[in-house]
Design an enzyme around this catalytic site. Structure first.
Site, PDB file in Angstrom:
ATOM      1  N   ASP A   1       8.480   5.037  -1.001  1.00 38.77           N
ATOM      2  CA  ASP A   1       7.881   4.260   0.119  1.00 38.77           C
ATOM      3  C   ASP A   1       6.727   3.437  -0.407  1.00 38.77           C
ATOM      4  OD1 ASP A   1       7.105   3.275   2.552  1.00 38.77           O
ATOM      5  OD2 ASP A   1       6.322   5.159   3.308  1.00 38.77           O
TER       6      ASP A   1
ATOM      7  N   GLU B   1       0.000  -1.482   5.483  1.00 41.85           N
ATOM      8  CA  GLU B   1       1.037  -1.145   6.480  1.00 41.85           C
ATOM      9  C   GLU B   1       0.859   0.266   6.994  1.00 41.85           C
ATOM     10  OE1 GLU B   1       4.972   0.511   7.841  1.00 41.85           O
ATOM     11  OE2 GLU B   1       3.702   1.164   6.198  1.00 41.85           O
ATOM     12  N   GLU B   2       0.533   1.164   6.071  1.00 40.37           N
ATOM     13  CA  GLU B   2       0.524   2.595   6.409  1.00 40.37           C
ATOM     14  C   GLU B   2      -0.577   2.962   7.406  1.00 40.37           C
ATOM     15  OE1 GLU B   2       2.819   4.565   5.641  1.00 40.37           O
ATOM     16  OE2 GLU B   2       3.719   3.979   3.734  1.00 40.37           O
TER      17      GLU B   2
ATOM     18  N   ASP C   1       0.823  -1.215   0.000  1.00 40.43           N
ATOM     19  CA  ASP C   1       0.000   0.000   0.000  1.00 40.43           C
ATOM     20  C   ASP C   1       0.858   1.266   0.000  1.00 40.43           C
ATOM     21  OD1 ASP C   1       0.778  -0.795   2.660  1.00 40.43           O
ATOM     22  OD2 ASP C   1      -0.640   0.656   3.493  1.00 40.43           O
TER      23      ASP C   1
END
Ligand SMILES: [Zn+2]
Length: 389
Positions: A110, A144-145, A80
């Site tokens: 990222d 994850e974010e 993500d």
């Protein structure tokens, strides 16, 4: 078996084009990577992630059953990206754009840049056939974010974890420095309740926002207490050597002419390695306990997410090997959380290392340079040779 079809930058462009903002589907991206790797001979599994349309992906090359020592290597990333709604974007964030050395797009830094490198290296190892002595894995987690949600689902399955080599490299952007510590991120919601009434007759109601004012002051005292704490890992976080408490969000009330019945305060605490949620909760509860009993009864504290800190021993094999390859002698900590928290809690040995700098991430015109990609690719090649061949 086929060689990988795209070079690293071309693969990155393909990955950026999937708009895998956290909370949205990553199925198309996973399908693309699975197909790409299977063509080269890797064994790929798409696993349930945080919902029907968000998956985790595991790919393997080399021996299937990890030996007792669980040798081999896992390259780990997240699929993500953060939203790309900033008006400062100079082009479509989901179309990789080249400007000089820079490859610009949401997730370029990222962390789809690292993911592209990892996918191509797994693909190449697969295409090389049976020469691997120890397994090489790719682990790609969703969401994850927004609190390592996908990694948490993955880590909950002990049998899945037990199949993996214990050495895990997580490719967060660290400017090519090896990071063996990061802070956690504990998220709390404090709900203050009251009773609604017409604001012309305030004595008939109880204001939740008025109560929240005292709760905020209690949180300020808790933050000050936490800011006085030092541990043996504080030295690795020179900019902020203590667990930092942030009141990040307040929502309350219904209208300006109504005594508010609800107020919610969202708090994040960045705990140091070695610390856990109960420490922060005790400090906060002690401050809340000092409030008048009538108010105290109207405050509820819930943990909404607990992303643990990460601490990899300095002499862990993955840390020693990677530090030797990049020529780094000191130990580093960073103040952001990552999937390493839940994965190391599940028994894996994790370090962070990846191309690009975190302060370029989560911003408009996020980029990675061709030079950074190439240098990181060389490091990965050496690491894979050492751990898997
Ligand atoms: Zn990241």
């Amino acid at each position: 078996m086929m060689q990988p079809a795209l070079d690293d930058a071309a693969l990155l462009a393909r990955l950026v084009a999937f708009e895998t903002v956290s909370g949205r589907s990553n199925v198309a991206l996973c399908r693309f990577i699975a197909d790409y790797l299977e063509r080269c001979g890797a064994v790929v599994e798409q696993l349930p992630g945080t919902g029907d349309d968000r998956l985790n992906l595991v790919a393997r090359v080399g021996p299937s059953s990890a030996d007792a020592a669980r040798d081999g290597l896992v390259l780990c990333g997240h699929s993500d990206v953060v939203p790309a709604d900033e008006p400062e974007w100079e082009g479509d964030p989901f179309t990789l754009r080249e400007a000089g050395e820079r490859l610009i797009g949401r997730g370029a830094c990222d962390m789809k840049g690292f993911v592209a490198l990892a996918v191509n290296r797994v693909a190449r190892a697969a295409a090389a056939g049976s020469t691997l002595r120890r397994p090489l894995y790719l682990l790609l987690c969703c969401d994850e974010e927004i609190g390592s949600l996908g990694a948490r689902v993955f880590a909950r399955n002990a049998a899945q974890i037990a199949l993996l080599p214990r050495n895990v490299l997580i490719g967060e952007p660290t400017a090519g420095r090896v990071v063996r510590m990061h802070k956690g991120h504990l998220k709390l919601a404090l709900q203050v309740s009251g009773r609604a009434a017409h604001s012309g007759l305030p004595h008939l109601g109880v204001s939740a926002i008025d109560g929240a004012t005292d709760v905020l002051l209690a949180l300020r005292r808790a933050a000050a207490q936490l800011a006085g704490i030092r541990t043996d890992t504080s030295a690795f976080f020179p900019e902020c050597p203590y667990p930092a408490l942030n009141v990040g969000l307040i929502r309350g009330g219904a209208a300006v002419n109504v005594v508010p019945a609800d107020c919610r305060i969202d708090v994040g605490v960045r705990l140091l390695p070695g610390q856990a949620a109960p420490l922060a909760l005790e400090v906060i509860q002690a401050e809340l306990a000092a409030l008048p009993a009538e108010l105290r009864q109207r405050v509820r504290v819930d943990v909404t997410n607990d992303n643990p800190p990460m601490l990899c021993p300095v002499d862990a094999e993955i840390h020693r090997a990677l530090a030797a390859i990049v020529g780094q002698s000191d130990s580093l900590g960073v103040s952001f959380a990552s999937d390493a928290g839940v994965l190391s809690e599940a028994g894996l040995s994790c370090v962070l290392w990846g191309p690009g700098e975190m302060d370029r991430a989560h911003r408009p015109n996020e980029y990675i340079t061709r030079g950074e990609l190439a240098a990181a690719g060389d490091v990965l090649d050496r690491l894979i040779r050492q751990f898997c061949f």
